[in-house]
Design a protein around this motif. Structure first.
Motif, PDB file in Angstrom:
ATOM      1  N   UNK A 335      16.260 -25.285  64.682  1.00  0.00           N
ATOM      2  CA  UNK A 335      16.721 -25.540  63.310  1.00  0.00           C
ATOM      3  C   UNK A 335      17.751 -24.513  62.861  1.00  0.00           C
ATOM      4  N   UNK A 336      18.486 -24.906  61.816  1.00  0.00           N
ATOM      5  CA  UNK A 336      19.523 -24.046  61.235  1.00  0.00           C
ATOM      6  C   UNK A 336      18.916 -22.954  60.367  1.00  0.00           C
ATOM      7  N   UNK A 337      19.671 -21.887  60.224  1.00  0.00           N
ATOM      8  CA  UNK A 337      19.297 -20.812  59.309  1.00  0.00           C
ATOM      9  C   UNK A 337      19.010 -21.409  57.931  1.00  0.00           C
ATOM     10  N   UNK A 338      17.871 -21.051  57.349  1.00  0.00           N
ATOM     11  CA  UNK A 338      17.544 -21.516  55.992  1.00  0.00           C
ATOM     12  C   UNK A 338      16.659 -22.750  55.950  1.00  0.00           C
ATOM     13  N   UNK A 339      16.632 -23.560  57.028  1.00  0.00           N
ATOM     14  CA  UNK A 339      15.835 -24.792  57.012  1.00  0.00           C
ATOM     15  C   UNK A 339      14.360 -24.432  56.833  1.00  0.00           C
ATOM     16  N   UNK A 340      13.591 -25.129  55.980  1.00  0.00           N
ATOM     17  CA  UNK A 340      13.867 -26.390  55.282  1.00  0.00           C
ATOM     18  C   UNK A 340      14.532 -26.217  53.914  1.00  0.00           C
ATOM     19  N   UNK A 341      15.037 -25.056  53.592  1.00  0.00           N
ATOM     20  CA  UNK A 341      15.782 -24.887  52.331  1.00  0.00           C
ATOM     21  C   UNK A 341      17.251 -25.170  52.588  1.00  0.00           C
ATOM     22  N   UNK A 342      18.112 -24.657  51.708  1.00  0.00           N
ATOM     23  CA  UNK A 342      19.560 -24.835  51.907  1.00  0.00           C
ATOM     24  C   UNK A 342      20.006 -24.191  53.221  1.00  0.00           C
ATOM     25  N   UNK A 343      20.881 -24.835  53.931  1.00  0.00           N
ATOM     26  CA  UNK A 343      21.214 -24.377  55.291  1.00  0.00           C
ATOM     27  C   UNK A 343      22.690 -24.024  55.456  1.00  0.00           C
ATOM     28  N   UNK A 344      22.916 -23.253  56.513  1.00  0.00           N
ATOM     29  CA  UNK A 344      24.294 -22.962  56.924  1.00  0.00           C
ATOM     30  C   UNK A 344      24.716 -24.030  57.922  1.00  0.00           C
ATOM     31  N   UNK A 345      25.979 -24.462  57.880  1.00  0.00           N
ATOM     32  CA  UNK A 345      26.476 -25.489  58.822  1.00  0.00           C
ATOM     33  C   UNK A 345      27.712 -24.967  59.553  1.00  0.00           C
ATOM     34  N   UNK A 346      28.143 -25.733  60.552  1.00  0.00           N
ATOM     35  CA  UNK A 346      29.411 -25.433  61.221  1.00  0.00           C
ATOM     36  C   UNK A 346      29.324 -24.300  62.232  1.00  0.00           C
ATOM     37  N   UNK A 347      28.112 -23.936  62.665  1.00  0.00           N
ATOM     38  CA  UNK A 347      27.962 -22.854  63.634  1.00  0.00           C
ATOM     39  C   UNK A 347      28.114 -23.398  65.064  1.00  0.00           C
ATOM     40  N   UNK A 348      28.863 -22.698  65.888  1.00  0.00           N
ATOM     41  CA  UNK A 348      29.091 -23.137  67.275  1.00  0.00           C
ATOM     42  C   UNK A 348      27.787 -23.022  68.071  1.00  0.00           C
ATOM     43  N   UNK A 349      27.517 -24.028  68.907  1.00  0.00           N
ATOM     44  CA  UNK A 349      26.283 -24.044  69.709  1.00  0.00           C
ATOM     45  C   UNK A 349      26.663 -23.869  71.174  1.00  0.00           C
ATOM     46  N   UNK A 350      25.985 -22.982  71.875  1.00  0.00           N
ATOM     47  CA  UNK A 350      26.261 -22.843  73.314  1.00  0.00           C
ATOM     48  C   UNK A 350      25.003 -23.157  74.117  1.00  0.00           C
ATOM     49  N   UNK A 351      25.194 -23.537  75.366  1.00  0.00           N
ATOM     50  CA  UNK A 351      24.080 -23.670  76.304  1.00  0.00           C
ATOM     51  C   UNK A 351      23.440 -25.042  76.393  1.00  0.00           C
ATOM     52  N   UNK A 352      23.951 -26.027  75.632  1.00  0.00           N
ATOM     53  CA  UNK A 352      23.299 -27.350  75.643  1.00  0.00           C
ATOM     54  C   UNK A 352      23.337 -27.974  77.041  1.00  0.00           C
ATOM     55  N   UNK A 353      24.487 -27.908  77.698  1.00  0.00           N
ATOM     56  CA  UNK A 353      24.596 -28.562  79.011  1.00  0.00           C
ATOM     57  C   UNK A 353      23.679 -27.906  80.036  1.00  0.00           C
ATOM     58  N   UNK A 354      23.580 -26.578  79.987  1.00  0.00           N
ATOM     59  CA  UNK A 354      22.701 -25.868  80.931  1.00  0.00           C
ATOM     60  C   UNK A 354      21.248 -26.291  80.692  1.00  0.00           C
ATOM     61  N   UNK A 355      20.851 -26.394  79.431  1.00  0.00           N
ATOM     62  CA  UNK A 355      19.474 -26.793  79.109  1.00  0.00           C
ATOM     63  C   UNK A 355      19.217 -28.230  79.567  1.00  0.00           C
ATOM     64  N   UNK A 356      20.200 -29.092  79.337  1.00  0.00           N
ATOM     65  CA  UNK A 356      20.083 -30.499  79.721  1.00  0.00           C
ATOM     66  C   UNK A 356      19.953 -30.663  81.236  1.00  0.00           C
ATOM     67  N   UNK A 357      20.504 -29.694  81.973  1.00  0.00           N
ATOM     68  CA  UNK A 357      20.507 -29.808  83.439  1.00  0.00           C
ATOM     69  C   UNK A 357      19.166 -29.414  84.058  1.00  0.00           C
ATOM     70  N   UNK A 358      18.266 -28.814  83.267  1.00  0.00           N
ATOM     71  CA  UNK A 358      16.949 -28.466  83.809  1.00  0.00           C
ATOM     72  C   UNK A 358      16.217 -29.777  84.124  1.00  0.00           C
ATOM     73  N   UNK A 359      15.654 -29.880  85.305  1.00  0.00           N
ATOM     74  CA  UNK A 359      15.006 -31.127  85.713  1.00  0.00           C
ATOM     75  C   UNK A 359      13.843 -31.469  84.766  1.00  0.00           C
ATOM     76  N   UNK A 360      13.784 -32.705  84.307  1.00  0.00           N
ATOM     77  CA  UNK A 360      12.718 -33.117  83.388  1.00  0.00           C
ATOM     78  C   UNK A 360      12.984 -32.755  81.942  1.00  0.00           C
ATOM     79  N   UNK A 361      14.206 -32.283  81.637  1.00  0.00           N
ATOM     80  CA  UNK A 361      14.524 -31.894  80.254  1.00  0.00           C
ATOM     81  C   UNK A 361      15.632 -32.785  79.715  1.00  0.00           C
ATOM     82  N   UNK A 362      15.510 -33.156  78.446  1.00  0.00           N
ATOM     83  CA  UNK A 362      16.583 -33.867  77.758  1.00  0.00           C
ATOM     84  C   UNK A 362      16.747 -33.200  76.389  1.00  0.00           C
TER      85      UNK A 362
END
Ligand code: AMP
Ligand code: GLY
Length: 426
Positions: A335-362
């Motif tokens: 979750x984003x900083x502040x959730x479930x209250x007001x949140x910050x948006x537009x933050x760059x995310x890294x590592x999604x593809x590496x996580x997705x590549x773990x066998x049995x992970x989506x």
């Protein structure tokens, strides 16, 4: 077949992913979708609440099936509008969606149908509600009647807290017009579980059991959220319990609605408290859970499209099946900083593809958007990292291994998803 999924969260990403695997399906569209869905389906920039826009788009593009993810378009009557034009839609009509759109309606139908639920009263003004609370021989939960994104429920442990909650809901209108009416009900003790099933107006076809983690912090601390993680199966729901939920809750509900002239076609979700007296209903939702859908669909080995199509066409699922692998699945929401209250948006995310590549992970996306080919955050719940493995400990290890590869500024996630089930299994 060409299928449209309506919505933009992690649940809709899981639905698009699963529907795209069907041998019956050629193309999946999503309105409006999100950054991750855009990689797997064709995203169309129409809001999930723009019913005329969705109707026009569906009519013009010859869709064979529309699957509605969230509650807001359902309570606003999207299924009625589609059916009126003969367009196949999977989701209950407005009158049936009132089960989620009005907690007072849901409680009244439960009472009339003999469905186990906490004792309650419905109030139109704060003073009468507070007078009731002062006399009540139990602690209470105060619930805004209308839709409040899963946040309009205040659990209290003293009369003072309960009266303050009534003011919050009914006087300060913290949840807007949802608080014009409030349900005050008995606080129940037990363990929660989600029971989700498909209904054709007559027959009920259950998904596997699942369990959500509603509080924002570890050990179920902090405010309620839309859901910070989920696992399936929930060991507390064994076969006997499944039978009891169908016989004592879902079948009476379907018949109770029919008595009022309402045919329930779509997904029904019972939020349960497993008390010492058995399963008791806390709430009904008229759609799949988010994030429960993510682990459920990871485990589902059947094609769900024929079931959805049958229900959308007004047919019967009496002879349909939904099968699930015995391997458990766990989903952790980042979750984003502040959730479930007001949140910050537009933050760059890294590592999604590496996580997705773990066998049995989506990695299912909830609040992401693509910006110059990179993912940035765009909502409170950002990702639902989901893993399936031979046993629960393996799925937990795997999901946290994958989550540790992902980072964005201010992110937070629970570190104890699935632990309650481990305790129960040990
Ligand atoms: P609801 O949206 O009605 O499911 O409520 C949200 C959360 O509030 C539930 O998941 C429970 O954790 C809690 N809750 C709701 N009703 C009750 C109740 N009668 N007793 C105890 N906890 C409740
Ligand atoms: N995870 C709870 C819900 O979808 O309402």
């Amino acid at each position: 077949m060409r299928v449209l999924v309506v919505g933009s969260g992690g649940r809709e990403h899981a639905l698009c992913w699963k529907i795209a695997q069907s041998s019956l399906v050629d193309e999946v569209f999503c309105a409006p979708g999100n950054g991750g869905i855009a990689r797997e389906a064709i995203c169309i920039d129409i809001s999930s609440e723009d019913i005329p826009g969705l109707l026009r788009f569906t009519r013009d593009n010859a869709f064979d099936l529309t699957v509605v993810g969230p509650e807001a378009p359902l309570t606003a009557g999207i299924a009625d509008a589609f059916r009126a034009e003969g367009l196949p839609v999977f989701g209950p009509e407005k009158a049936a969606a009132m089960l989620e759109g009005s907690k007072a309606f849901a409680k009244d139908i439960m009472k009339a149908s003999g469905i186990p639920t906490a004792s309650y009263q419905v109030f139109l003004d704060a003073d009468t509600a507070k007078a009731f609370i002062k006399e009540a021989p139990y602690n209470v939960v105060v619930k805004a009647d209308g839709l409040a994104a899963g946040k309009g429920v205040l659990v209290t442990f003293s009369k003072e807290e309960a009266c303050a909650a009534v003011d919050e809901v009914m006087v300060r209108k913290a949840f807007g017009p949802a608080g014009n009416q409030a349900v005050v009900e008995e606080l129940l003790a037990g363990e929660e579980a989600s029971f989700i099933a498909v209904c054709d107006g007559d027959n009920v076809l259950p998904f596997a059991s699942s369990q959500d983690h509603k509080r924002v912090f570890d050990h179920d601390e902090g405010p309620n959220t839309g859901g910070m993680g989920a696992y399936s199966p929930a060991p507390i729901i064994n076969d006997v319990m499944t039978g009891a939920v169908i016989e004592k809750i879902l079948n009476p509900l379907v018949w109770g609605l029919r008595k009022q002239g309402i045919t329930y076609r779509g997904v029904i979700y019972a939020g349960l408290m497993i008390t010492s007296d058995g399963p008791t209903v806390l709430e009904f939702n008229v759609r799949m859970g988010d994030p429960e859908t993510q682990p459920l669909l990871m485990r589902c080995t059947s094609d769900i499209v024929p079931v959805m199509l049958e229900v959308a066409m007004g047919g019967s699922i009496r002879n349909s099946r939904l099968d699930f692998t015995g391997s458990p699945s766990v989903c952790v929401v980042m979750a984003s900083e502040g959730y479930p209250g007001p949140i910050a948006k537009g933050r760059a995310i890294s590592g999604i593809d590496a996580a997705d590549a773990v066998e049995g992970v989506k990695v299912f996306h909830a609040g992401t958007r693509l910006q110059e080919n990179a993912f940035v955050t765009s909502g409170g719940r950002v990702l639902g990292v989901t893993a399936v493995d031979r046993d629960l400990m393996g799925a937990i290890d795997k999901v946290y291994q994958a989550a540790s590869m992902i980072s964005f500024e201010g992110m937070h996630y629970r570190k104890d998803i699935g632990h309650k089930a481990l305790t129960r299994l040990s």
